[in-house]
Design a protein around this motif. Structure first.
Motif, PDB file in Angstrom:
ATOM      1  N   ASP A   1      21.589 -43.746   8.703  1.00  0.00           N
ATOM      2  CA  ASP A   1      20.522 -44.581   9.255  1.00  0.00           C
ATOM      3  C   ASP A   1      20.847 -46.047   8.995  1.00  0.00           C
ATOM      4  O   ASP A   1      20.681 -46.547   7.889  1.00  0.00           O
TER       5      ASP A   1
ATOM      6  N   SER B   1      14.545 -43.680  12.660  1.00  0.00           N
ATOM      7  CA  SER B   1      14.410 -43.165  11.285  1.00  0.00           C
ATOM      8  C   SER B   1      13.501 -41.945  11.249  1.00  0.00           C
ATOM      9  O   SER B   1      13.763 -40.986  10.526  1.00  0.00           O
TER      10      SER B   1
ATOM     11  N   GLN C   1      18.234 -45.791   5.254  1.00  0.00           N
ATOM     12  CA  GLN C   1      18.143 -47.189   5.698  1.00  0.00           C
ATOM     13  C   GLN C   1      17.801 -48.098   4.509  1.00  0.00           C
ATOM     14  O   GLN C   1      18.301 -49.203   4.410  1.00  0.00           O
TER      15      GLN C   1
HETATM   16 MG   LIG Z   1      14.766 -47.120  10.963  1.00  0.00          MG
END
Ligand SMILES: [Mg+2]
Ligand SMILES: Nc1ncnc2c1ncn2[C@@H]1O[C@H](COP(=O)(O)OP(=O)(O)OP(=O)(O)O)[C@@H](O)[C@H]1O
Lengths: 225, 294
Positions: free
Chosen positions: A169, A49, A93
């Motif tokens: 992500d 990330s 994410q």
């Molecule tokens: Mg991550």
């Protein structure tokens, strides 16, 4: 390795430290060429990330330089950041959705910031929402959706403005096998239409027998597999 | 971003936070009302002072025994003094005629009175450009020294006081304008602060999908502009009603009627509305710079 001219994303000796002693990334050299589809993997906390966040300038590297689509990110002024982010569709994410707004409003946001009016963007939004299988929930509030459904809203919003670069992500983290396949298929399709894609995941099954490039992050360093 | 979209988003924002926005608008209106009150007061006071100031004169009463042929040279002498606009000679006969005029229908009371019993006089008008109370006093005391002069009157000292008072009120108007500026900027920026805090996540998301600062700020600026103009417009309406109401109570006497009182001139009202809108917008712009870390 690909030549620099073709690289649409390029990192040189990038290091990211979170003060004072957390080293998220270290000595990352990476070039991704236009139209490539790359998997980014590695254990939790490996820095996936963090790497992606630096590509849309949500995070600054502590060292090194990053180029995205010809833009040197360290030299990018605050007023130029929107230009970068319009080229880079991000599937976050943690989704980053407006939970009290409808699916339509969330997806439309990517087009509204471009200055499009509601009647100009409505059909495009509907089409993309349909593509992620949420046509019947178009006017539901996001808060009323399941985790997997929310994730698909996040995907729709990231791709609705047809960005040349897509950073995904963990886009399948909350999805079952069938939905996961659909999302991968969607990404393949977007890639076939020319988008450059970085797909971060720790689901080995997704890239187990792929012909595509797989980048593995480990202790902040990149290993190609 | 087109103005229509900004307006739409601003109205959505206002609807979502109606209570806060209405409260802010009320505070803006109250602030404007203070300013309007002082303005109406000041403008009318100035009008009154102007009107009486025009009639402002020094009256020089001459001794009755002054021979007629001295009059022209006295006239010239007065006219050559500094700051004198105009001099008019009023003979005893003319003074008597004026007196008769005042009595009109009851003229009989003057029957048998010697038409020459009033002293002749000069009515002196002071140049308004150089007018000030000290100067009037100086001219008056100068004239009083002359041997031909019986008495000097410039009884309109109250005009001076009115003038001074009107000056003070004008200062209050300026002060209330500054108060308006500070208050409006403070209140509106606080409302915006609350709104920005409440929507930090949303603003962050808009940024992440490529919204420009204009896109993010536009609706906030528009909302505060709307607050500014609706607040001040409401204050003008309330002010006008109050004005009419008060005038109805006190305005029945012919004295008040003769003053020709008025509410604010239209251009002044339009200016209040727009300036208020702009102040609120400026306050918001400053607040946004801080809270959005632009
Ligand atoms: Mg991550
Ligand atoms: N804002 C932050 N402040 C301090 N440390 C951070 C911050 N963000 C990330 N880290 C640390 O940096 C490292 C990399 O985090 P990152 O989120 O990039 O991992 P990841 O590979 O995406 O993990 P996951 O698969 O769980 O999402 C982790 O050790 C994390 O604790």
């Amino acid at each position: 390795m690909l030549s620099d001219e073709q690289a649409v994303i390029e990192l040189r000796e990038v290091e990211k430290k979170y003060a004072p002693d957390i080293v998220a990334l270290e000595g990352v050299d990476l070039a991704i060429s236009k139209g490539e589809f790359v998997f980014l993997t590695g254990p939790s906390g490996a820095g996936k990330s963090t790497l992606l966040r630096m590509l849309y300038k949500a995070e600054e590297p502590t060292k090194g330089s990053i180029m995205v689509d010809g833009m040197d990110l360290s030299g990018l002024s605050k007023s130029q950041i929107p230009q970068l982010r319009r080229k880079v569709g991000v599937i976050f994410q943690d989704f980053k959705l407006l939970f009290n707004k409808s699916v339509f409003e969330n997806v439309a946001l990517s087009l509204e910031v471009l200055g499009l009016k509601k009647e100009q963007l409505a059909s495009r939004v509907r089409q993309v929402v349909e593509g992620v299988g949420l046509a019947d929930k178009l006017h539901r509030k996001v808060v009323q959706l399941s985790g997997g459904e929310q994730q698909r809203v996040a995907i729709a919003r990231a791709v609705v403005n047809r960005p040349p670069i897509i950073l995904a992500d963990e886009p399948t983290g909350n999805l079952d096998r069938k939905r996961t396949k659909e999302v991968v298929a969607l990404m393949e399709e977007l890639n076939a239409r020319g988008a450059t894609i970085i797909f971060a995941t720790h689901d080995d099954a997704l890239f187990g027998n792929t012909h595509r490039r797989v980048l593995k992050l480990k202790n902040g360093k990149i290993e190609e597999m | 971003m087109p103005l229509g979209i900004i307006l739409k988003r601003a109205i959505t924002d206002i609807k979502q936070n109606l209570v806060t926005h209405v409260m802010t608008t009320i505070v803006v209106a109250l602030t404007c009302l203070v300013f309007i009150f002082f303005s109406v007061f000041s403008i009318n006071l100035q009008r009154i002072a102007d009107r009486f100031g025009k009639e402002l004169a020094i009256v020089v009463y001459l001794k009755k025994e002054i021979p007629q042929d001295r009059i022209p040279s006295l006239y010239q002498k007065i006219l050559s003094m500094d700051g004198i606009e105009n001099v008019r000679f009023v003979s005893s006969e003319e003074a008597f005629k004026r007196l008769e005029g005042y009595f009109r229908d009851e003229r009989e009371v003057l029957e048998g009175v010697d038409p020459m019993f009033l002293p002749p006089s000069f009515e002196i008008q002071i140049n308004r450009a150089v007018y000030n109370p000290a100067r009037v006093r100086k001219i008056a005391s100068e004239l009083a020294k002359w041997t031909e002069v019986q008495k000097v009157q410039y009884g309109k000292e109250w005009v001076d006081r009115l003038e001074a008072f009107s000056k003070a009120v004008r200062a209050a108007v300026v002060a209330s304008a500054i108060l308006l500026l500070v208050m409006a900027a403070f209140v509106v920026s606080n409302t915006i602060k609350l709104t920005v805090y409440a929507r930090q996540d949303e603003i962050e998301i808009m940024r992440l999908v490529g919204a420009t600062n204009g896109f993010i700020q536009g609706p906030f600026l528009m909302a505060s502009f709307l607050q500014g103009i609706t607040g001040s417009a409401a204050a003008l309406i309330v002010g006008l009603f109050c004005y009419e109401y008060v005038l109805n109570i006190i305005g029945q006497t012919s004295l008040i009627r003769s003053l020709n009182l008025q509410f604010l001139p239209p251009a002044y009202m339009i200016a209040i509305v727009f300036v208020s809108g702009l102040f609120c917008m400026a306050g918001t712009a400053m607040a946004l710079r801080r809270f959005l870390r632009l």
